[in-house]
Design a protein around this motif. Structure first.
Motif, mmCIF file in Angstrom:
data_model
loop_
_atom_site.group_PDB
_atom_site.id
_atom_site.type_symbol
_atom_site.label_atom_id
_atom_site.label_comp_id
_atom_site.label_asym_id
_atom_site.label_seq_id
_atom_site.Cartn_x
_atom_site.Cartn_y
_atom_site.Cartn_z
ATOM 1 N N LEU A 47 -6.980 9.434 5.249
ATOM 2 C CA LEU A 47 -7.105 10.893 5.251
ATOM 3 C C LEU A 47 -8.382 11.325 5.971
ATOM 4 O O LEU A 47 -8.399 12.351 6.633
ATOM 5 C CB LEU A 47 -7.077 11.432 3.824
ATOM 6 N N ARG A 48 -9.428 10.513 5.871
ATOM 7 C CA ARG A 48 -10.672 10.818 6.599
ATOM 8 C C ARG A 48 -10.415 10.769 8.109
ATOM 9 O O ARG A 48 -10.871 11.622 8.861
ATOM 10 C CB ARG A 48 -11.759 9.823 6.220
ATOM 11 N N PHE A 49 -9.655 9.781 8.553
ATOM 12 C CA PHE A 49 -9.341 9.675 9.975
ATOM 13 C C PHE A 49 -8.379 10.779 10.402
ATOM 14 O O PHE A 49 -8.487 11.297 11.511
ATOM 15 C CB PHE A 49 -8.758 8.301 10.295
ATOM 16 N N GLU A 50 -7.446 11.126 9.509
ATOM 17 C CA GLU A 50 -6.503 12.195 9.823
ATOM 18 C C GLU A 50 -7.234 13.531 9.966
ATOM 19 O O GLU A 50 -6.795 14.401 10.711
ATOM 20 C CB GLU A 50 -5.416 12.295 8.758
ATOM 21 N N HIS A 51 -8.346 13.704 9.280
ATOM 22 C CA HIS A 51 -9.149 14.918 9.396
ATOM 23 C C HIS A 51 -9.601 15.092 10.844
ATOM 24 O O HIS A 51 -9.428 16.162 11.439
ATOM 25 C CB HIS A 51 -10.356 14.821 8.444
ATOM 26 N N ASN A 52 -10.145 14.044 11.429
ATOM 27 C CA ASN A 52 -10.593 14.123 12.817
ATOM 28 C C ASN A 52 -9.416 14.314 13.772
ATOM 29 O O ASN A 52 -9.509 15.082 14.729
ATOM 30 C CB ASN A 52 -11.381 12.863 13.202
ATOM 31 N N VAL A 137 -2.548 28.259 2.593
ATOM 32 C CA VAL A 137 -3.252 26.985 2.779
ATOM 33 C C VAL A 137 -2.287 25.838 2.507
ATOM 34 O O VAL A 137 -1.564 25.845 1.519
ATOM 35 C CB VAL A 137 -4.463 26.881 1.814
ATOM 36 N N CYS A 138 -2.298 24.856 3.395
ATOM 37 C CA CYS A 138 -1.593 23.594 3.169
ATOM 38 C C CYS A 138 -2.644 22.555 2.815
ATOM 39 O O CYS A 138 -3.625 22.381 3.544
ATOM 40 C CB CYS A 138 -0.845 23.152 4.424
ATOM 41 N N SER A 139 -2.438 21.887 1.677
ATOM 42 C CA SER A 139 -3.378 20.858 1.234
ATOM 43 C C SER A 139 -2.683 19.517 1.193
ATOM 44 O O SER A 139 -1.530 19.414 0.771
ATOM 45 C CB SER A 139 -3.927 21.192 -0.155
ATOM 46 N N ARG A 147 -9.166 15.306 -0.339
ATOM 47 C CA ARG A 147 -8.288 16.435 -0.042
ATOM 48 C C ARG A 147 -8.596 16.972 1.350
ATOM 49 O O ARG A 147 -9.752 17.145 1.719
ATOM 50 C CB ARG A 147 -8.505 17.528 -1.071
ATOM 51 N N LEU A 148 -7.537 17.238 2.098
ATOM 52 C CA LEU A 148 -7.638 17.858 3.412
ATOM 53 C C LEU A 148 -6.844 19.155 3.340
ATOM 54 O O LEU A 148 -5.657 19.135 3.018
ATOM 55 C CB LEU A 148 -7.053 16.932 4.482
ATOM 56 N N SER A 149 -7.513 20.274 3.595
ATOM 57 C CA SER A 149 -6.848 21.577 3.525
ATOM 58 C C SER A 149 -6.896 22.248 4.887
ATOM 59 O O SER A 149 -7.926 22.216 5.565
ATOM 60 C CB SER A 149 -7.533 22.482 2.503
ATOM 61 N N TYR A 150 -5.781 22.848 5.256
ATOM 62 C CA TYR A 150 -5.680 23.571 6.519
ATOM 63 C C TYR A 150 -5.302 25.009 6.206
ATOM 64 O O TYR A 150 -4.260 25.279 5.617
ATOM 65 C CB TYR A 150 -4.632 22.913 7.421
ATOM 66 N N ARG A 156 -9.026 27.003 9.880
ATOM 67 C CA ARG A 156 -10.118 26.272 9.245
ATOM 68 C C ARG A 156 -9.584 25.011 8.576
ATOM 69 O O ARG A 156 -8.569 25.040 7.887
ATOM 70 C CB ARG A 156 -10.794 27.159 8.216
ATOM 71 N N VAL A 157 -10.297 23.917 8.772
ATOM 72 C CA VAL A 157 -9.941 22.631 8.173
ATOM 73 C C VAL A 157 -11.072 22.234 7.231
ATOM 74 O O VAL A 157 -12.231 22.188 7.631
ATOM 75 C CB VAL A 157 -9.737 21.548 9.254
ATOM 76 N N ILE A 158 -10.711 21.960 5.982
ATOM 77 C CA ILE A 158 -11.697 21.567 4.976
ATOM 78 C C ILE A 158 -11.324 20.190 4.466
ATOM 79 O O ILE A 158 -10.196 19.963 4.038
ATOM 80 C CB ILE A 158 -11.743 22.576 3.812
#
Length: 172
Positions: A47-52, A137-139, A147-150, A156-158
């Motif tokens: 998920l950390r890599f998917e964030h980037n 928001v999609c989480s 958690r990755l939220s869009y 905005r991506v959190i």
């Protein structure tokens, strides 16, 4: 006496083999425990890599949106997206600010958006998807709590890293 020494020697050899096997099992058990204890940590790093990846894809989609004249819907222009069968890519709805969005925010819609943006990868099967209709928001939540939220309306991506209680928030 020789018989007794021979039997004692054989018994000591058998005892040595049993001790060697027990030591080997202890070593393998320790390595196995360490390996399986780390599997969740390693798999949740996805998920950390998917964030980037998501940040890069959103920037690419927005630039395509600008180049194409700010359409309300557009086809994604890369081959990793879902193929409709005849070689065409799916239409993706765009917000007025140029961010991929959904007509109705649902859990299934958020999953589809993930597939459209990041391609048909298997990581989504390990991720819990949540949709917040009120906040648009999609989480996406990993099994370790990351958690990755869009945010569909602002782009905005959190990313919340549970292991270090760190929030990374980025707007392109």
């Amino acid at each position: 006496m020789k018989n007794q020494q021979r039997v004692d020697g054989e018994l000591m050899q058998a005892y040595g083999k049993v001790v060697a096997i027990l030591v080997l099992l202890l070593i393998l058990g320790g390595l196995g425990y360490g390996y399986f204890a780390k599997v969740d940590q390693v798999s949740s790093q996805g998920l950390r890599f998917e964030h980037n990846r998501l940040l890069n894809v959103l920037a690419m989609v927005r630039s395509q949106w600008l180049v194409q004249g700010r359409p309300k819907e557009m086809r994604l222009d890369w081959s990793t997206a879902i193929d409709l069968g005849d070689g065409q890519q799916p239409l993706i709805k765009m917000s007025d600010q140029g961010w991929p969005t959904l007509s109705k925010v649902t859990q299934e819609g958020c999953k589809t958006l993930w597939w459209q943006l990041l391609g048909g990868r298997n990581e989504l099967s390990k991720i819990i998807t949540q949709a917040d209709e009120a906040g648009e928001v999609c989480s996406y939540i990993a099994n370790n709590g990351d958690r990755l939220s869009y945010q569909l309306n602002s782009g905005r991506v959190i990313f919340f890293d549970r292991s270090v209680n760190l929030v990374i928030s980025e707007v392109l």
